[in-house]
Write a protein that holds these residues in place. Sequence first.
Motif, PDB file in Angstrom:
ATOM      1  N   ILE B 152     -25.495   2.382 -11.912  1.00  0.00           N
ATOM      2  CA  ILE B 152     -26.180   1.981 -13.153  1.00  0.00           C
ATOM      3  C   ILE B 152     -26.449   0.477 -13.143  1.00  0.00           C
ATOM      4  O   ILE B 152     -27.533   0.021 -13.538  1.00  0.00           O
ATOM      5  CB  ILE B 152     -25.333   2.386 -14.379  1.00  0.00           C
ATOM      6  N   ALA B 153     -25.472  -0.290 -12.667  1.00  0.00           N
ATOM      7  CA  ALA B 153     -25.628  -1.743 -12.686  1.00  0.00           C
ATOM      8  C   ALA B 153     -26.615  -2.242 -11.652  1.00  0.00           C
ATOM      9  O   ALA B 153     -27.077  -3.384 -11.729  1.00  0.00           O
ATOM     10  CB  ALA B 153     -24.276  -2.402 -12.465  1.00  0.00           C
ATOM     11  N   SER B 154     -26.941  -1.391 -10.670  1.00  0.00           N
ATOM     12  CA  SER B 154     -27.815  -1.867  -9.597  1.00  0.00           C
ATOM     13  C   SER B 154     -29.288  -1.863  -9.978  1.00  0.00           C
ATOM     14  O   SER B 154     -30.105  -2.460  -9.274  1.00  0.00           O
ATOM     15  CB  SER B 154     -27.605  -0.998  -8.350  1.00  0.00           C
ATOM     16  N   ILE B 155     -29.626  -1.193 -11.039  1.00  0.00           N
ATOM     17  CA  ILE B 155     -31.041  -1.126 -11.431  1.00  0.00           C
ATOM     18  C   ILE B 155     -31.176  -1.362 -12.935  1.00  0.00           C
ATOM     19  O   ILE B 155     -30.260  -1.044 -13.706  1.00  0.00           O
ATOM     20  CB  ILE B 155     -31.655   0.260 -11.104  1.00  0.00           C
ATOM     21  N   PRO B 156     -32.277  -1.916 -13.352  1.00  0.00           N
ATOM     22  CA  PRO B 156     -32.552  -1.960 -14.788  1.00  0.00           C
ATOM     23  C   PRO B 156     -32.949  -0.566 -15.268  1.00  0.00           C
ATOM     24  O   PRO B 156     -33.803   0.089 -14.659  1.00  0.00           O
ATOM     25  CB  PRO B 156     -33.709  -2.940 -14.896  1.00  0.00           C
TER      26      PRO B 156
ATOM     27  N   VAL C 445     -46.148   7.408  -8.221  1.00  0.00           N
ATOM     28  CA  VAL C 445     -47.336   7.706  -9.016  1.00  0.00           C
ATOM     29  C   VAL C 445     -47.374   6.861 -10.277  1.00  0.00           C
ATOM     30  O   VAL C 445     -48.428   6.387 -10.704  1.00  0.00           O
ATOM     31  CB  VAL C 445     -47.377   9.211  -9.356  1.00  0.00           C
ATOM     32  N   GLN C 446     -46.229   6.661 -10.889  1.00  0.00           N
ATOM     33  CA  GLN C 446     -46.141   5.889 -12.132  1.00  0.00           C
ATOM     34  C   GLN C 446     -45.232   4.668 -11.932  1.00  0.00           C
ATOM     35  O   GLN C 446     -44.096   4.641 -12.387  1.00  0.00           O
ATOM     36  CB  GLN C 446     -45.568   6.772 -13.254  1.00  0.00           C
ATOM     37  N   PRO C 447     -45.716   3.642 -11.251  1.00  0.00           N
ATOM     38  CA  PRO C 447     -44.840   2.499 -10.947  1.00  0.00           C
ATOM     39  C   PRO C 447     -44.488   1.665 -12.169  1.00  0.00           C
ATOM     40  O   PRO C 447     -43.616   0.798 -12.090  1.00  0.00           O
ATOM     41  CB  PRO C 447     -45.675   1.678  -9.945  1.00  0.00           C
ATOM     42  N   GLN C 448     -45.141   1.929 -13.312  1.00  0.00           N
ATOM     43  CA  GLN C 448     -44.847   1.113 -14.483  1.00  0.00           C
ATOM     44  C   GLN C 448     -43.450   1.391 -15.065  1.00  0.00           C
ATOM     45  O   GLN C 448     -42.957   0.620 -15.879  1.00  0.00           O
ATOM     46  CB  GLN C 448     -45.896   1.331 -15.582  1.00  0.00           C
ATOM     47  N   PHE C 449     -42.847   2.501 -14.628  1.00  0.00           N
ATOM     48  CA  PHE C 449     -41.486   2.787 -15.109  1.00  0.00           C
ATOM     49  C   PHE C 449     -40.492   1.741 -14.611  1.00  0.00           C
ATOM     50  O   PHE C 449     -39.495   1.479 -15.245  1.00  0.00           O
ATOM     51  CB  PHE C 449     -41.028   4.171 -14.632  1.00  0.00           C
ATOM     52  N   ALA C 450     -40.779   1.199 -13.468  1.00  0.00           N
ATOM     53  CA  ALA C 450     -39.814   0.290 -12.843  1.00  0.00           C
ATOM     54  C   ALA C 450     -40.001  -1.129 -13.333  1.00  0.00           C
ATOM     55  O   ALA C 450     -41.126  -1.605 -13.504  1.00  0.00           O
ATOM     56  CB  ALA C 450     -39.981   0.339 -11.337  1.00  0.00           C
ATOM     57  N   THR C 451     -38.884  -1.777 -13.561  1.00  0.00           N
ATOM     58  CA  THR C 451     -38.905  -3.187 -13.933  1.00  0.00           C
ATOM     59  C   THR C 451     -38.341  -3.990 -12.773  1.00  0.00           C
ATOM     60  O   THR C 451     -37.241  -3.691 -12.295  1.00  0.00           O
ATOM     61  CB  THR C 451     -38.030  -3.429 -15.167  1.00  0.00           C
ATOM     62  N   PRO C 452     -39.060  -4.972 -12.273  1.00  0.00           N
ATOM     63  CA  PRO C 452     -38.522  -5.731 -11.140  1.00  0.00           C
ATOM     64  C   PRO C 452     -37.297  -6.532 -11.553  1.00  0.00           C
ATOM     65  O   PRO C 452     -37.219  -7.034 -12.678  1.00  0.00           O
ATOM     66  CB  PRO C 452     -39.683  -6.660 -10.762  1.00  0.00           C
ATOM     67  N   MET C 666     -40.492  -4.580  -2.906  1.00  0.00           N
ATOM     68  CA  MET C 666     -41.116  -4.300  -4.206  1.00  0.00           C
ATOM     69  C   MET C 666     -41.997  -3.058  -4.142  1.00  0.00           C
ATOM     70  O   MET C 666     -42.216  -2.382  -5.141  1.00  0.00           O
ATOM     71  CB  MET C 666     -41.953  -5.504  -4.637  1.00  0.00           C
ATOM     72  N   LYS C 667     -42.477  -2.750  -2.972  1.00  0.00           N
ATOM     73  CA  LYS C 667     -43.290  -1.540  -2.809  1.00  0.00           C
ATOM     74  C   LYS C 667     -42.455  -0.282  -3.058  1.00  0.00           C
ATOM     75  O   LYS C 667     -42.928   0.705  -3.614  1.00  0.00           O
ATOM     76  CB  LYS C 667     -43.883  -1.523  -1.399  1.00  0.00           C
ATOM     77  N   LEU C 668     -41.213  -0.336  -2.647  1.00  0.00           N
ATOM     78  CA  LEU C 668     -40.331   0.824  -2.807  1.00  0.00           C
ATOM     79  C   LEU C 668     -39.537   0.787  -4.118  1.00  0.00           C
ATOM     80  O   LEU C 668     -38.927   1.789  -4.495  1.00  0.00           O
ATOM     81  CB  LEU C 668     -39.344   0.904  -1.633  1.00  0.00           C
ATOM     82  N   TRP C 669     -39.530  -0.371  -4.772  1.00  0.00           N
ATOM     83  CA  TRP C 669     -38.604  -0.579  -5.887  1.00  0.00           C
ATOM     84  C   TRP C 669     -38.804   0.422  -7.025  1.00  0.00           C
ATOM     85  O   TRP C 669     -37.845   0.962  -7.568  1.00  0.00           O
ATOM     86  CB  TRP C 669     -38.733  -2.017  -6.395  1.00  0.00           C
ATOM     87  N   THR C 673     -35.857   2.981  -8.204  1.00  0.00           N
ATOM     88  CA  THR C 673     -35.149   2.976  -9.492  1.00  0.00           C
ATOM     89  C   THR C 673     -35.160   4.377 -10.127  1.00  0.00           C
ATOM     90  O   THR C 673     -34.160   4.807 -10.700  1.00  0.00           O
ATOM     91  CB  THR C 673     -35.779   1.975 -10.457  1.00  0.00           C
ATOM     92  N   LEU C 674     -36.278   5.068 -10.008  1.00  0.00           N
ATOM     93  CA  LEU C 674     -36.325   6.417 -10.591  1.00  0.00           C
ATOM     94  C   LEU C 674     -35.417   7.388  -9.837  1.00  0.00           C
ATOM     95  O   LEU C 674     -34.800   8.268 -10.441  1.00  0.00           O
ATOM     96  CB  LEU C 674     -37.751   6.935 -10.594  1.00  0.00           C
ATOM     97  N   VAL C 675     -35.364   7.210  -8.528  1.00  0.00           N
ATOM     98  CA  VAL C 675     -34.460   8.069  -7.741  1.00  0.00           C
ATOM     99  C   VAL C 675     -33.006   7.799  -8.139  1.00  0.00           C
ATOM    100  O   VAL C 675     -32.197   8.728  -8.287  1.00  0.00           O
ATOM    101  CB  VAL C 675     -34.685   7.836  -6.239  1.00  0.00           C
TER     102      VAL C 675
END
Lengths: 233, 212, 708
Positions: B152-156, C445-452, C666-669, C673-675
């Motif tokens: 959990i801490a590894s990602i926002p 498909v929906q990269p907007q879910f991820a926050t860098p 960042m391409k995989l980020w 995060t969703l995974v």
Amino acid sequence: MTLDVPYLDLLGSALGVLLTLLVFSYLLGDHFLVRLVFYGYIGLMAGFAVVIAFNSVLYPLLLQPLIDDPLAGWMQVAVPLLLSGLLCFKVSTRLSRIGNLSLAFLVGVSLAALIGGAIQGTLMPQLSAVISPFDLERSSVAAADRFSGLIEGFLILFGTVATLAYFHFGARPRFSGSARRLEWIEALSWVGQIFIAIALGLIFAGLLRAGFVALVERVQVLLNFVITLQQGF
Amino acid sequence: MKPAFLRSPFSTLITLLTGLIVLLGYFLDFEPLREWRFRFLQWAILLAAVALFLGVFNLLRVHWGRLSESPSKAVYSLTFLGGFVSAVLMAGWLGIQHSLTRAVVDYVILPIEASLFVIILVTLLYALTRLLQHRLSVFSFVFLVTVLLSLIASIPLLGIEIPLLHGRDSLFSIALRILGTAGVRGLLIGVALGSVVTGIRVLFGLERPHGD
Amino acid sequence: MEAQRCPMCGRVNPPGLEVCQYCQARLKPLWVEPPQDSSPSIEVGSTRARTPSASNEPLLPDWLLESRLDLGGESSPRMSEQDDSEQPLSEEASADEERFGGLFSDELGETEEDVPEWLRSLRDESESDQGVTATAAIEEGSEPIPFWLDFEEGKAEESPSEAPPSEKVLPFHEMPFEGLDLEDESLLSEITAEAKPISAEEPQTVPPFETLEPFLLEEQPSFPPQEQGVPPQPSASTLQERASLSPEAAEDWMSEIPSWLDALPGQDWEEGETAAPETPPEFLEGIVPPFVETEEELSDIEFPAWLGQIESTLEPQLESLMDTLTPAETETLLQEESLGEISQEQPAQSLAQEEIPVEVVGPLHGLRGILPAEPLVAEQKKPSKALSELLVTDKQRAQAELFLKLIEEEGKPKPMPSPKRARPHILWRMLIFFALFAGAILGFVQPQFATPPQELSVGVFDAMQAVNQLPAQASVLLVVDIEGQDFAEMQATTAAMLDQMMIKGAFFVLVSANQSGALQADRLLREVSRLSGHQYQPSSGWVNLGYLPGGVAGMQAFSQSLTEVLPFTIDGEVAWQNDRLRNIRTLSDFDLVVVITEDSTRARQWVEQLKGHVLESRLLFAVSAQVEPLIRSYYEANPRQIQSVLAGIRDGAIYETQTARPGWAMKLWGAYTLVVLTAIALILVGSVFYAVLALLNRPQAQGEGKER
């Protein structure tokens, strides 16, 4: 989304995708094609390893001196050649004992390197790191943070000792036939297990994160291949 | 049963002498010692490479022998031998950095290895979810909670920052750093001590991992 | 006082101790043999007398009293009751009787002085328990010793000086090696071997176990006299007494002798003798009612009052009944009555057999009629060789017990685990796989879910500083110890850093401690160069030294002199003649050393072997997330052993974010995060489900465990 797969590499990508799906199918169970893939992969890796080892080590260290200057080269490579020749006896079941001399040499050198590295590279620095928070005079921590640093150092010291106590297996036999550690070591090792569980939990989480990246990369390759096909046809 | 050093005293003597020279050369700044130490290390590298060759040779011998067995086994062995020969030809004849060799690495070796890792990942996750079923204990619970919090801490979480969980100075980060460092440091010291003790035992012939 | 030697274990104990400090056996005698003149001589038929004097009684501890009572079972008190009812004893004697449980309830003959006290008591105890009849009432010269003690007597008469009596009864000692497996053949053979010389010296001695056997099996034929030694010869007084018995009484009495009594020594000559009918055997006094021949004698006996009442009630009825019977019926009844008397004696006899004390401890556990060992404790004697050889320390004993227990545990049959039915967990695994797969696809498909990731970690900061301080055209050593499986993660971790180095025009030297790494190193630089838009090529941009075999030995040699260890490239070309590498001779000549690995062991080994060869400020580690906890211990040590740690895709993404050059990480980020989120959900759901399942199955499993 951008496509990174060049068109010329489409064939290679198709092969990669095919192999990926074949390996994924292993989740459903072992089958003939997956086995073929694994055997072929092992053969490839063995072939590459032989060539790399020959190019990197055997040729420059064993053959090159003989080619450059045969007389001096023989003097230089006589012992390693002898040791290598003895080691080849390991292939024979009957004469494998002769190869033990070379193995003894290899083990002696490797263990000495291991011992030296462990003492100088891990044991001394890590022990020093455990006790350094209590050396307030040499501490690089700011004066305001020294108290918190001290508490942190104490916790780390306690956790380290407790973890090491878990690996203390000395026990005294009892008349009942059982053998048990001393009570206080038992209690300390119980606490140590908590620290070990946390440490292993962190390592396990890291392993999962590495696996997630591998999965994401494979999915990206598959998606790229599909998109390329769509664009191409 | 005789001690190892009595069963094969000559091998033990070789192990002890070479080990002592390398070990002393590690700690003492004495030029002849350093020179012999380096020479021994170089020979050890050579021997390790020869050992790799012998290992591959043995593998080939086994698979060559299996060619004459049942056709089902022969197919696998044939695939192995085919892969080996093609790799040797490609890397040896064309070179490691040739485009064909690179393509084999990129499109064959790497996908297989990465896909296998994914299989392992799924298996690990599956095992983790069943951990509490098999061993419902404090340590399993601590292990599971640590894994979850670390993930959990590894990602926002979809852009949401949890105050106690995320951030370098969050409570979780500090606690995990201290507790994790303590545990790992204990493990490292334990591993180093074990290496030293086992190494000394082998050097002095009390144990012989390389046979009699 | 002199030091005392323990009669059980043979060790020397300091004077004054009552029990052995090693085996806890009693050192001092339980009672002292009273002086001969103090033991009252008892005539046949007179009331019994007590041998122990009052002064000896305190020597008997409570535990022995209890053990005596236990040993005697209930027979002794019962016997005492009978004694009291028929032959009232003195108050003191009665108290002793209860206290010693019949231990000293001997009836001594006039010439019994030669018989040891313990033998007397035991003999009497066994005799009275068996309900032996008057055949045992042999006179003193041939004191009625049970046949199983006969061998002693015979031997003592034949060769009294050959061996002390105590040695002959060696097997009856309580062995000081309790816990050892006496069924062990080796141990038994050892003991037997020790015992053999004794028996060889005394061939006429019957082994005690053999003599016990017919006693226990009561109907077995007797031993031939030659095997039992010389039978005790009757004295003249006894013969005289027997001769005075009427032939009828002797016949009746002898007819009731059970067959097993025939085994007793001396019975062969007794058949032709006449027995005294009115004299019950001495040892049966108090146990069986006196033998009565006439009504006059019966009237002399004092019966209890209650018995008199019954008699007065039943007598008229019996008389009237007898009157109604015909003479033939009366005769039949009398015959039946006489038969009934005989048949009633057999259960009484078996009852008496049950009352024989049973050994409850030691190797003779379960055998009846065993000589108690306690009296022998009082005898100071040299311990046998067999005992002294078995002396063990407490530690050895504990270890022996531990060993025996281990062997016992190993020998126990363990139930085979029942073959479990293969369960369809494959569904759960497939669900995990497809959920993760779907999460990754959704992330792409929906990269907007991820926050860098925005926050700069300490490791990334230090790495950026180290790279920023690199001079232009710097030479960088890249140790690439990675496998193909982790290539994606390691590329994501290092891409931004390598990109920055390429921007500075760094020249790379690649080396790997595994074969796969040598292949991956080239690919890593090619991919970074391609994705970041650089034109890096082999030779001009990097040199791949290839594979470094030998593990730690190879690392150490490489650290000491890299040019000598790996002089050629992976393709077999000379490596160190490159213009960019002319000044490189040792590791410290590199501007930066970066170790890229996903293996925690290799990471540790590289830290150990590079120490002292590379300045800490020039050593960076770019590792997989799984190695981070381990390598962070080196990084956070004081002083630091490495300059910086970049761990996993997160640090790579932070690096790219900070340098504002989005790359591979960042391409995989987004998908990553969703995974991770999907995995968290799966872990939570799966763990709760299986934990509840385990809790629900726990009572059932516990029940099954109890049943097993």
